[in-house]
Write a protein that holds these residues in place. Structure first.
Motif, mmCIF file in Angstrom:
data_model
loop_
_atom_site.group_PDB
_atom_site.id
_atom_site.type_symbol
_atom_site.label_atom_id
_atom_site.label_comp_id
_atom_site.label_asym_id
_atom_site.label_seq_id
_atom_site.Cartn_x
_atom_site.Cartn_y
_atom_site.Cartn_z
ATOM 1 N N GLY A 32 -43.241 10.962 24.538
ATOM 2 C CA GLY A 32 -43.532 10.794 23.123
ATOM 3 C C GLY A 32 -42.349 11.091 22.223
ATOM 4 N N PRO A 33 -42.453 10.698 20.955
ATOM 5 C CA PRO A 33 -41.398 10.987 19.988
ATOM 6 C C PRO A 33 -41.277 12.493 19.782
ATOM 7 N N GLY A 34 -40.083 12.931 19.489
ATOM 8 C CA GLY A 34 -39.856 14.347 19.255
ATOM 9 C C GLY A 34 -39.578 15.135 20.514
ATOM 10 N N MET A 35 -39.584 14.469 21.668
ATOM 11 C CA MET A 35 -39.330 15.155 22.933
ATOM 12 C C MET A 35 -37.858 15.536 23.012
ATOM 13 N N TRP A 36 -37.606 16.780 23.389
ATOM 14 C CA TRP A 36 -36.243 17.269 23.569
ATOM 15 C C TRP A 36 -35.986 17.536 25.029
ATOM 16 N N TRP A 37 -34.754 17.288 25.440
ATOM 17 C CA TRP A 37 -34.305 17.614 26.790
ATOM 18 C C TRP A 37 -33.271 18.714 26.702
ATOM 19 N N ASP A 38 -33.161 19.478 27.765
ATOM 20 C CA ASP A 38 -32.032 20.393 27.898
ATOM 21 C C ASP A 38 -31.099 19.788 28.953
ATOM 22 N N LEU A 39 -30.012 20.486 29.268
ATOM 23 C CA LEU A 39 -29.044 19.942 30.211
ATOM 24 C C LEU A 39 -29.631 19.803 31.613
ATOM 25 N N LYS A 40 -30.512 20.709 31.997
ATOM 26 C CA LYS A 40 -31.162 20.593 33.312
ATOM 27 C C LYS A 40 -31.985 19.315 33.400
ATOM 28 N N MET A 67 -23.014 10.548 20.414
ATOM 29 C CA MET A 67 -23.509 11.863 20.825
ATOM 30 C C MET A 67 -23.838 12.746 19.624
ATOM 31 N N GLN A 68 -23.179 12.503 18.474
ATOM 32 C CA GLN A 68 -23.482 13.288 17.271
ATOM 33 C C GLN A 68 -24.927 13.114 16.836
ATOM 34 N N PHE A 69 -25.514 11.958 17.122
ATOM 35 C CA PHE A 69 -26.894 11.678 16.718
ATOM 36 C C PHE A 69 -27.913 12.029 17.801
ATOM 37 N N ILE A 70 -27.438 12.209 19.035
ATOM 38 C CA ILE A 70 -28.338 12.444 20.163
ATOM 39 C C ILE A 70 -28.370 13.913 20.577
ATOM 40 N N THR A 71 -27.245 14.616 20.427
ATOM 41 C CA THR A 71 -27.132 15.997 20.916
ATOM 42 C C THR A 71 -26.988 16.989 19.778
ATOM 43 N N ASN A 72 -27.101 18.262 20.134
ATOM 44 C CA ASN A 72 -26.813 19.323 19.174
ATOM 45 C C ASN A 72 -25.382 19.820 19.344
ATOM 46 N N ASN A 73 -24.587 19.139 20.187
ATOM 47 C CA ASN A 73 -23.197 19.504 20.485
ATOM 48 C C ASN A 73 -23.058 20.944 20.965
ATOM 49 N N GLU A 75 -24.513 23.620 20.087
ATOM 50 C CA GLU A 75 -24.589 24.699 19.089
ATOM 51 C C GLU A 75 -25.525 25.772 19.593
ATOM 52 N N GLY A 76 -25.143 27.006 19.431
ATOM 53 C CA GLY A 76 -25.948 28.112 19.908
ATOM 54 C C GLY A 76 -25.774 28.349 21.405
ATOM 55 N N GLY A 77 -24.823 27.645 22.031
ATOM 56 C CA GLY A 77 -24.531 27.858 23.435
ATOM 57 C C GLY A 77 -25.433 27.126 24.414
ATOM 58 N N ARG A 78 -26.277 26.243 23.912
ATOM 59 C CA ARG A 78 -27.168 25.506 24.805
ATOM 60 C C ARG A 78 -27.242 24.051 24.363
ATOM 61 N N TRP A 79 -27.020 23.153 25.307
ATOM 62 C CA TRP A 79 -27.122 21.731 25.024
ATOM 63 C C TRP A 79 -28.584 21.332 24.865
ATOM 64 N N MET A 80 -28.865 20.566 23.830
ATOM 65 C CA MET A 80 -30.186 19.995 23.604
ATOM 66 C C MET A 80 -29.990 18.527 23.216
ATOM 67 N N PHE A 81 -30.957 17.695 23.614
ATOM 68 C CA PHE A 81 -30.853 16.262 23.384
ATOM 69 C C PHE A 81 -32.171 15.707 22.884
ATOM 70 N N ARG A 82 -32.081 14.688 22.055
ATOM 71 C CA ARG A 82 -33.271 13.922 21.696
ATOM 72 C C ARG A 82 -33.571 13.027 22.889
ATOM 73 N N GLY A 83 -34.693 13.287 23.523
ATOM 74 C CA GLY A 83 -35.011 12.635 24.787
ATOM 75 C C GLY A 83 -35.034 11.120 24.731
ATOM 76 N N LEU A 84 -35.747 10.557 23.769
ATOM 77 C CA LEU A 84 -35.862 9.096 23.703
ATOM 78 C C LEU A 84 -34.521 8.432 23.398
ATOM 79 N N GLU A 85 -33.750 9.041 22.502
ATOM 80 C CA GLU A 85 -32.444 8.479 22.167
ATOM 81 C C GLU A 85 -31.488 8.566 23.351
ATOM 82 N N MET A 86 -31.525 9.690 24.072
ATOM 83 C CA MET A 86 -30.661 9.821 25.248
ATOM 84 C C MET A 86 -31.084 8.828 26.323
ATOM 85 N N GLN A 87 -32.364 8.640 26.475
ATOM 86 C CA GLN A 87 -32.866 7.671 27.451
ATOM 87 C C GLN A 87 -32.369 6.262 27.107
#
Length: 101
Positions: A32-40, A67-73, A75-87
């Motif tokens: 679904g929309p709003g799904m976030w992924w981590d690096l794992k 990547m500026q629109f898909i990731t949090n770069n 920030e805070g020491g942990r990679w996070m991604f917008r799941g649908l956009e990364m897919q």
């Protein structure tokens, strides 16, 4: 003479069916929309390790703007991604990312 030990494994089909249903439900909910992924999760989705992902995708100058629109770069020491956009990104660049170097 060697002594052999035999084990009998009994698998409950109802238990297996429930595991399959639970996993299917989990996977469908993750789309679904709003799904976030981590690096794992990104590693699992791509079958690639962290170092490869960093070098070829996340820190690759060719993909910096995307990547500026898909990731949090990270920030805070942990990679996070917008799941649908990364897919979508991975699907769009599948051949580029998987060609022999």
């Amino acid at each position: 003479m060697e002594e052999r030990t035999e084990f009998k494994i009994i698998i409950d089909p109802k238990y297996i069916r429930q595991l399959i249903e639970d996993e299917t439900r989990r996977l469908l909910q993750d789309k679904g929309p709003g799904m976030w992924w981590d690096l794992k999760r990104l590693e699992a989705e791509t079958c690639r390790k962290r170092d490869w992902l960093l070098e070829n995708v996340l820190l690759n100058p060719a993909f910096k703007e995307q990547m500026q629109f898909i990731t949090n770069n990270c920030e805070g020491g942990r990679w996070m991604f917008r799941g649908l956009e990364m897919q979508r990104f991975l699907d769009e660049h599948f051949h580029d990312l998987n060609r022999p170097r």
